[in-house]
Enzyme design. Structure first.
Site, PDB file in Angstrom:
ATOM      1  N   ARG A   1      76.485  -1.601  53.197  1.00  0.00           N
ATOM      2  CA  ARG A   1      78.357  -1.174  52.994  1.00  0.00           C
ATOM      3  C   ARG A   1      78.580  -1.463  51.906  1.00  0.00           C
ATOM      4  O   ARG A   1      79.629  -0.702  51.452  1.00  0.00           O
ATOM      5  CB  ARG A   1      78.941  -1.797  54.254  1.00  0.00           C
ATOM      6  CG  ARG A   1      78.590  -1.301  55.698  1.00  0.00           C
ATOM      7  CD  ARG A   1      79.416  -2.073  56.658  1.00  0.00           C
ATOM      8  NE  ARG A   1      78.944  -3.499  56.621  1.00  0.00           N
ATOM      9  CZ  ARG A   1      79.362  -4.447  57.375  1.00  0.00           C
ATOM     10  NH1 ARG A   1      80.142  -4.122  58.316  1.00  0.00           N
ATOM     11  NH2 ARG A   1      78.996  -5.655  57.441  1.00  0.00           N
TER      12      ARG A   1
ATOM     13  N   GLU B   1      46.130   6.631  59.393  1.00  0.00           N
ATOM     14  CA  GLU B   1      45.944   7.347  57.871  1.00  0.00           C
ATOM     15  C   GLU B   1      45.587   6.663  56.934  1.00  0.00           C
ATOM     16  O   GLU B   1      45.139   5.514  57.111  1.00  0.00           O
ATOM     17  CB  GLU B   1      47.275   8.149  57.583  1.00  0.00           C
ATOM     18  CG  GLU B   1      48.385   7.018  57.438  1.00  0.00           C
ATOM     19  CD  GLU B   1      49.838   7.686  56.803  1.00  0.00           C
ATOM     20  OE1 GLU B   1      50.036   8.729  56.522  1.00  0.00           O
ATOM     21  OE2 GLU B   1      50.560   6.881  56.876  1.00  0.00           O
TER      22      GLU B   1
ATOM     23  N   ARG C   1      62.153  16.740  55.263  1.00  0.00           N
ATOM     24  CA  ARG C   1      61.625  15.457  55.570  1.00  0.00           C
ATOM     25  C   ARG C   1      62.440  14.191  54.999  1.00  0.00           C
ATOM     26  O   ARG C   1      62.551  13.446  55.474  1.00  0.00           O
ATOM     27  CB  ARG C   1      60.144  15.347  55.039  1.00  0.00           C
ATOM     28  CG  ARG C   1      59.412  14.161  55.679  1.00  0.00           C
ATOM     29  CD  ARG C   1      57.834  14.190  55.492  1.00  0.00           C
ATOM     30  NE  ARG C   1      57.676  14.374  54.002  1.00  0.00           N
ATOM     31  CZ  ARG C   1      56.268  14.269  53.625  1.00  0.00           C
ATOM     32  NH1 ARG C   1      55.268  14.380  54.496  1.00  0.00           N
ATOM     33  NH2 ARG C   1      56.081  14.570  52.245  1.00  0.00           N
TER      34      ARG C   1
ATOM     35  N   LYS D   1      59.841   8.088  54.763  1.00  0.00           N
ATOM     36  CA  LYS D   1      59.020   8.144  53.596  1.00  0.00           C
ATOM     37  C   LYS D   1      60.045   7.088  52.715  1.00  0.00           C
ATOM     38  O   LYS D   1      60.903   7.693  51.886  1.00  0.00           O
ATOM     39  CB  LYS D   1      59.086   9.513  52.937  1.00  0.00           C
ATOM     40  CG  LYS D   1      57.713   9.536  52.212  1.00  0.00           C
ATOM     41  CD  LYS D   1      57.274  10.844  51.891  1.00  0.00           C
ATOM     42  CE  LYS D   1      56.249  10.935  50.670  1.00  0.00           C
ATOM     43  NZ  LYS D   1      55.200  10.037  50.346  1.00  0.00           N
TER      44      LYS D   1
END
Ligand code: PMP
Length: 292
Positions: A105, A184, A52, A151
């Site tokens: 960058r 959630e 993940r 995440k």
């Protein structure tokens, strides 16, 4: 001596674990993270968490300068160096040091740190009594903006929701998506049980693909529940038999009140407790050993 921290390839005392004020993880929340646990000297679902992490990094075009196995060893070594058996582990990868502009960058080298610390267990009372949650005004990020599957270090949306839950005097905030469906909670996935159905919102509803969520879905199937991922509304929660939250730190937390509506008989549900027990059996057996 404090905790021993992995920082960019070295192990240092926490007093020396410092990063630049020009790190874009700090300046812009530009980075990704993972939270893991070890149980009795074994890291639970290490590969799944790292997969993940690498997916989150890929989604924000951040190339982690460690190969998967090198990251794995760094995590194991961090737990070992701190002599921990039951721990909470945090992996953070930031864009690195840049200038004051946004442009990634300019950030030549991602910063990586890993903290392994004693686990702050939730008080046993929350598992015995269950918690109350409220629907919060803040909506889940649009998946076409900062996708909730990433995440990222940019958790302000969740923090706003947490503040709203705090202000309402509730233990957790229930977050809806832009369509009004349940996604959630601020740091946990949500499940409901209705008859013999175990239901959780799909990832596209704005839920993080929780590692605990996956384990719980497998447990549900093994104990004979019909596991489905489908959109649910607040009505579905108000009228369900049982409700609980899942997450690495909290594990499986029964929910007994939602927006002032009592769920079931107001006590942690029987199946919820059974799932929690099965979960603990799995965490006892499985995991990547730290001390072998
Ligand atoms: N949702 C969010 C927003 C989270 O941050 C987390 C992790 N704390 C979870 C759900 C639960 O995921 P996991 O079971 O992998 O810890």
């Amino acid at each position: 001596m404090g905790l021993i921290i992995y920082l960019d390839g070295k192990f240092v005392d926490e007093s020396e674990a410092k990063i630049s004020i020009f790190d874009h993880g700090l300046l812009y929340g530009d980075g990704v993270f993972e939270g893991l646990r070890s149980y009795n000297g074994k890291i639970f679902k290490l590969d799944e968490h790292l997969i993940r992490l690498y997916k989150s990094a890929k989604a924000i075009s951040l190339e982690i300068p460690l190969k998967f196995d090198e990251m794995k060893n760094a995590v194991i070594e961090t737990v070992r160096k701190n002599n921990l058996r039951d721990s909470y582990i945090r992996i953070v990868v930031t864009r690195g040091v840049g200038d004051l502009g946004l442009d990634p960058r300019k950030c030549k080298k991602p910063t990586i740190f890993i903290i392994a610390s004693k686990i702050q267990l939730y008080p046993e009372s929350i598992y015995e009594k269950g918690i109350d949650i409220v629907t919060v005004p803040t909506r889940r990020n649009l998946s076409e903006s900062l996708n909730p599957s990433i995440k990222s270090l940019n958790y302000l949306n969740n923090i706003l929701a947490k503040i709203e839950a705090n202000n309402a005097g509730a233990s957790e905030g229930l977050i809806l998506n832009q369509f009004g469906y349940v996604s959630e909670c601020t740091g946990e996935n949500i499940f409901i049980i209705k008859e013999n159905f175990l239901i959780t919102p799909p990832i596209y509803a704005g839920a993080l693909e929780g590692i605990t969520r996956r384990v719980v879905m497998d447990i549900g199937e093994n104990i004979g529940l019909k596991v489905i991922e489908e959109n649910i509304t607040r009505y579905d929660i108000y009228t369900c038999d049982e409700c609980f939250l899942t997450g690495t730190a909290a594990e499986i937390v029964p929910v007994v009140i939602v927006d002032n509506r009592i769920i079931g008989d107001g006590k942690p549900g029987k199946l919820t407790l059974k799932i929690r027990k099965e979960f603990h059996l799995i965490t006892e057996i499985e995991g990547t050993p730290v001390y072998e």
